[in-house]
Design a protein around this motif. Structure first.
Motif, PDB file in Angstrom:
ATOM      1  N   ALA A  53       0.805  -1.215   0.000  1.00 56.08           N
ATOM      2  CA  ALA A  53       0.000   0.000   0.000  1.00 56.08           C
ATOM      3  C   ALA A  53       0.845   1.276   0.000  1.00 56.08           C
ATOM      4  O   ALA A  53       0.296   2.384  -0.085  1.00 56.08           O
ATOM      5  CB  ALA A  53      -0.907   0.005   1.230  1.00 56.08           C
ATOM      6  N   LYS A  54       2.169   1.118   0.122  1.00 58.45           N
ATOM      7  CA  LYS A  54       3.077   2.265   0.192  1.00 58.45           C
ATOM      8  C   LYS A  54       2.681   3.208   1.326  1.00 58.45           C
ATOM      9  O   LYS A  54       2.677   4.436   1.181  1.00 58.45           O
ATOM     10  CB  LYS A  54       3.111   3.012  -1.139  1.00 58.45           C
ATOM     11  CG  LYS A  54       3.630   2.171  -2.292  1.00 58.45           C
ATOM     12  CD  LYS A  54       3.663   2.948  -3.598  1.00 58.45           C
ATOM     13  CE  LYS A  54       4.183   2.074  -4.735  1.00 58.45           C
ATOM     14  NZ  LYS A  54       4.218   2.804  -6.033  1.00 58.45           N
ATOM     15  N   ALA A  55       2.336   2.595   2.446  1.00 55.71           N
ATOM     16  CA  ALA A  55       1.927   3.353   3.627  1.00 55.71           C
ATOM     17  C   ALA A  55       2.972   3.212   4.726  1.00 55.71           C
ATOM     18  O   ALA A  55       3.711   2.225   4.778  1.00 55.71           O
ATOM     19  CB  ALA A  55       0.558   2.872   4.117  1.00 55.71           C
ATOM     20  N   ASP A  56       3.011   4.193   5.606  1.00 51.33           N
ATOM     21  CA  ASP A  56       3.962   4.202   6.708  1.00 51.33           C
ATOM     22  C   ASP A  56       3.278   3.666   7.968  1.00 51.33           C
ATOM     23  O   ASP A  56       2.346   4.292   8.481  1.00 51.33           O
ATOM     24  CB  ASP A  56       4.454   5.625   6.957  1.00 51.33           C
ATOM     25  CG  ASP A  56       5.474   5.708   8.079  1.00 51.33           C
ATOM     26  OD1 ASP A  56       5.868   4.638   8.594  1.00 51.33           O
ATOM     27  OD2 ASP A  56       5.871   6.830   8.427  1.00 51.33           O
ATOM     28  N   PRO A  57       3.704   2.496   8.468  1.00 49.47           N
ATOM     29  CA  PRO A  57       3.049   1.954   9.663  1.00 49.47           C
ATOM     30  C   PRO A  57       3.207   2.839  10.886  1.00 49.47           C
ATOM     31  O   PRO A  57       2.395   2.775  11.818  1.00 49.47           O
ATOM     32  CB  PRO A  57       3.745   0.598   9.865  1.00 49.47           C
ATOM     33  CG  PRO A  57       5.047   0.710   9.153  1.00 49.47           C
ATOM     34  CD  PRO A  57       4.781   1.625   7.986  1.00 49.47           C
ATOM     35  N   CYS A  58       4.245   3.676  10.906  1.00 49.48           N
ATOM     36  CA  CYS A  58       4.455   4.552  12.057  1.00 49.48           C
ATOM     37  C   CYS A  58       3.395   5.660  12.116  1.00 49.48           C
ATOM     38  O   CYS A  58       2.993   6.083  13.202  1.00 49.48           O
ATOM     39  CB  CYS A  58       5.837   5.191  12.005  1.00 49.48           C
ATOM     40  SG  CYS A  58       7.197   3.999  11.966  1.00 49.48           S
ATOM     41  N   ALA A  59       2.977   6.152  10.943  1.00 55.33           N
ATOM     42  CA  ALA A  59       2.077   7.301  10.898  1.00 55.33           C
ATOM     43  C   ALA A  59       0.629   6.922  10.623  1.00 55.33           C
ATOM     44  O   ALA A  59      -0.292   7.629  11.044  1.00 55.33           O
ATOM     45  CB  ALA A  59       2.557   8.287   9.825  1.00 55.33           C
ATOM     46  N   SER A  60       0.418   5.826   9.903  1.00 55.31           N
ATOM     47  CA  SER A  60      -0.940   5.510   9.456  1.00 55.31           C
ATOM     48  C   SER A  60      -1.616   4.432  10.280  1.00 55.31           C
ATOM     49  O   SER A  60      -2.749   4.057   9.990  1.00 55.31           O
ATOM     50  CB  SER A  60      -0.912   5.076   7.986  1.00 55.31           C
ATOM     51  OG  SER A  60      -0.112   3.907   7.827  1.00 55.31           O
ATOM     52  N   SER A  61      -0.935   3.899  11.283  1.00 54.49           N
ATOM     53  CA  SER A  61      -1.534   2.826  12.069  1.00 54.49           C
ATOM     54  C   SER A  61      -1.704   3.238  13.515  1.00 54.49           C
ATOM     55  O   SER A  61      -0.958   4.073  14.032  1.00 54.49           O
ATOM     56  CB  SER A  61      -0.656   1.567  12.009  1.00 54.49           C
ATOM     57  OG  SER A  61       0.587   1.803  12.651  1.00 54.49           O
ATOM     58  N   GLU A  62      -2.662   2.655  14.146  1.00 52.10           N
ATOM     59  CA  GLU A  62      -2.854   2.820  15.572  1.00 52.10           C
ATOM     60  C   GLU A  62      -1.912   1.847  16.272  1.00 52.10           C
ATOM     61  O   GLU A  62      -1.918   0.647  15.993  1.00 52.10           O
ATOM     62  CB  GLU A  62      -4.304   2.499  15.932  1.00 52.10           C
ATOM     63  CG  GLU A  62      -4.588   2.399  17.414  1.00 52.10           C
ATOM     64  CD  GLU A  62      -4.407   3.721  18.128  1.00 52.10           C
ATOM     65  OE1 GLU A  62      -3.937   3.703  19.280  1.00 52.10           O
ATOM     66  OE2 GLU A  62      -4.729   4.774  17.521  1.00 52.10           O
ATOM     67  N   PRO A  63      -1.017   2.328  17.173  1.00 57.89           N
ATOM     68  CA  PRO A  63      -0.039   1.422  17.797  1.00 57.89           C
ATOM     69  C   PRO A  63      -0.652   0.163  18.407  1.00 57.89           C
ATOM     70  O   PRO A  63      -0.087  -0.929  18.288  1.00 57.89           O
ATOM     71  CB  PRO A  63       0.614   2.319  18.864  1.00 57.89           C
ATOM     72  CG  PRO A  63       0.505   3.694  18.303  1.00 57.89           C
ATOM     73  CD  PRO A  63      -0.808   3.733  17.581  1.00 57.89           C
ATOM     74  N   ARG A  64      -1.802   0.300  19.027  1.00 57.72           N
ATOM     75  CA  ARG A  64      -2.411  -0.883  19.652  1.00 57.72           C
ATOM     76  C   ARG A  64      -2.799  -1.914  18.602  1.00 57.72           C
ATOM     77  O   ARG A  64      -2.604  -3.105  18.785  1.00 57.72           O
ATOM     78  CB  ARG A  64      -3.638  -0.457  20.460  1.00 57.72           C
ATOM     79  CG  ARG A  64      -4.380  -1.611  21.123  1.00 57.72           C
ATOM     80  CD  ARG A  64      -5.457  -1.064  22.057  1.00 57.72           C
ATOM     81  NE  ARG A  64      -6.355  -0.165  21.357  1.00 57.72           N
ATOM     82  CZ  ARG A  64      -7.431  -0.574  20.638  1.00 57.72           C
ATOM     83  NH1 ARG A  64      -7.675  -1.875  20.536  1.00 57.72           N
ATOM     84  NH2 ARG A  64      -8.211   0.288  20.050  1.00 57.72           N
ATOM     85  N   TRP A  65      -3.358  -1.431  17.472  1.00 58.79           N
ATOM     86  CA  TRP A  65      -3.723  -2.364  16.404  1.00 58.79           C
ATOM     87  C   TRP A  65      -2.477  -3.013  15.812  1.00 58.79           C
ATOM     88  O   TRP A  65      -2.464  -4.216  15.530  1.00 58.79           O
ATOM     89  CB  TRP A  65      -4.479  -1.624  15.305  1.00 58.79           C
ATOM     90  CG  TRP A  65      -5.771  -1.011  15.764  1.00 58.79           C
ATOM     91  CD1 TRP A  65      -6.460  -1.293  16.904  1.00 58.79           C
ATOM     92  CD2 TRP A  65      -6.506   0.007  15.088  1.00 58.79           C
ATOM     93  NE1 TRP A  65      -7.584  -0.527  16.983  1.00 58.79           N
ATOM     94  CE2 TRP A  65      -7.656   0.284  15.887  1.00 58.79           C
ATOM     95  CE3 TRP A  65      -6.337   0.707  13.898  1.00 58.79           C
ATOM     96  CZ2 TRP A  65      -8.611   1.233  15.523  1.00 58.79           C
ATOM     97  CZ3 TRP A  65      -7.292   1.649  13.521  1.00 58.79           C
ATOM     98  CH2 TRP A  65      -8.416   1.909  14.332  1.00 58.79           C
ATOM     99  N   LEU A  66      -1.448  -2.193  15.609  1.00 57.69           N
ATOM    100  CA  LEU A  66      -0.217  -2.727  15.021  1.00 57.69           C
ATOM    101  C   LEU A  66       0.383  -3.806  15.919  1.00 57.69           C
ATOM    102  O   LEU A  66       0.834  -4.855  15.440  1.00 57.69           O
ATOM    103  CB  LEU A  66       0.787  -1.596  14.798  1.00 57.69           C
ATOM    104  CG  LEU A  66       2.120  -1.997  14.159  1.00 57.69           C
ATOM    105  CD1 LEU A  66       1.907  -2.587  12.776  1.00 57.69           C
ATOM    106  CD2 LEU A  66       3.059  -0.785  14.096  1.00 57.69           C
ATOM    107  N   ALA A  67       0.382  -3.579  17.205  1.00 59.44           N
ATOM    108  CA  ALA A  67       0.921  -4.576  18.138  1.00 59.44           C
ATOM    109  C   ALA A  67       0.134  -5.874  18.069  1.00 59.44           C
ATOM    110  O   ALA A  67       0.706  -6.977  18.060  1.00 59.44           O
ATOM    111  CB  ALA A  67       0.899  -4.024  19.569  1.00 59.44           C
TER     112      ALA A  67
END
Length: 287
Positions: A53-67
């Motif tokens: 998706a060419k997206a940045d997980p640091c900026a476009s994700s909620e940390p809790r969801w990413l974890a």
């Protein structure tokens, strides 16, 4: 007026900079990609493919969801390792289940691992990388990726070993059928005692060699031994007079070793062991 002496007015410059800032802000806050689902055996994992998706997980994700997403992929890889830990033991009680798991994982798991590896590497750039469970998630994730890579490399070797084991089992089970088929093919309806019509030859697993003749005679050679003629039971004295032992031994020696029926070393061979039609005399055997 918009320009003075070829230069932007302060108002225009402010508008351009504001527009550029808006564009950069839009890029930085690109929405997170949709959640994708993966299953392997009884394991289920959710993940997002930030690279595609060419997206940045640091900026476009909620940390809790990413974890949570990273943890489910870690758990899937850990379960795969547990459920295939005895894969190389072909006699393990649940080897068939482990083999099925390996076959499924060989095709489906590597793409998920690449997505996981990319996200873990990008996690190093996130401001929240050292918060909460992220340090342990990242450490465990990299560790599991290495271990799963090693396990997947074992897969083709184990699959080949299983295929060879199955081929050898089939070779043993079908041995009587091959021998009988060769008899029907190469022996005359009423074999005459003393005629050295050789119809089948086999090399046993222990190295012993057997050559079978249509009249019931057998030449046997044990490993490191000399060929010996074994006569059938209940031969009359008149029948024994027709027998020339050396003719049988010569026929056995002349039989091509490569054509003997033997346990496969890699893949099963077909058509081996049966005597080939030859222009040689009937008492000389195939050459």
């Amino acid at each position: 007026m918009t320009c003075q002496n070829g230069r932007m007015t302060p108002n225009i410059r402010q508008l351009v900079l504001a527009g550029l800032g808006t564009a950069l802000s839009a890029c930085a806050t690109k929405p997170a990609p949709p959640v994708e689902h993966y299953s392997l055996g009884m394991s289920r994992a959710e993940y997002r493919d930030y690279k595609k998706a060419k997206a940045d997980p640091c900026a476009s994700s909620e940390p809790r969801w990413l974890a949570d997403e990273l943890t489910t992929v870690n758990s899937t890889m850990a379960r795969f390792l547990r459920e295939t830990e005895q894969l190389s033991k072909l006699d393990a009680p649940d080897h068939a289940r482990q083999l099925a798991m390996m076959r499924e994982a060989t095709g489906s798991l590597p793409p998920i691992m690449e997505v996981h590896r990319y996200t873990l590497n990008r996690l190093k750039e996130c401001g929240f990388r050292n918060t909460g469970a992220f340090p342990e998630i990242a450490r465990r994730g990299q560790e599991l990726l290495t271990e799963v890579d090693v396990r997947l490399e074992e897969g083709p070797k184990v699959l080949a070993a299983v295929a060879l084991k199955d081929a050898r089992r089939q070779w043993r089970e079908e041995m009587p059928e091959r021998e009988e088929a060769a008899r029907r093919t190469w022996c005359p309806p009423n074999p005459q005692v003393g005629q050295t019509d050789l119809f089948y030859a086999r090399q046993e697993v222990d190295g012993r060699k057997l050559w079978r003749f249509c009249d019931g005679h057998l030449v046997e050679q044990r490993a490191e031994g000399e060929p010996v003629l074994v006569q059938p039971d209940n031969l009359s004295w008149r029948m024994r007079r027709r027998i020339k032992p050396q003719s049988y031994l010569d026929a056995a020696r002349a039989y091509p070793t490569a054509e003997m029926d033997r346990q496969p070393d890699s893949v099963p061979s077909s058509g081996q062991g049966a005597a080939k039609k030859s222009s040689a005399p009937s008492d000389g055997g195939p050459g």
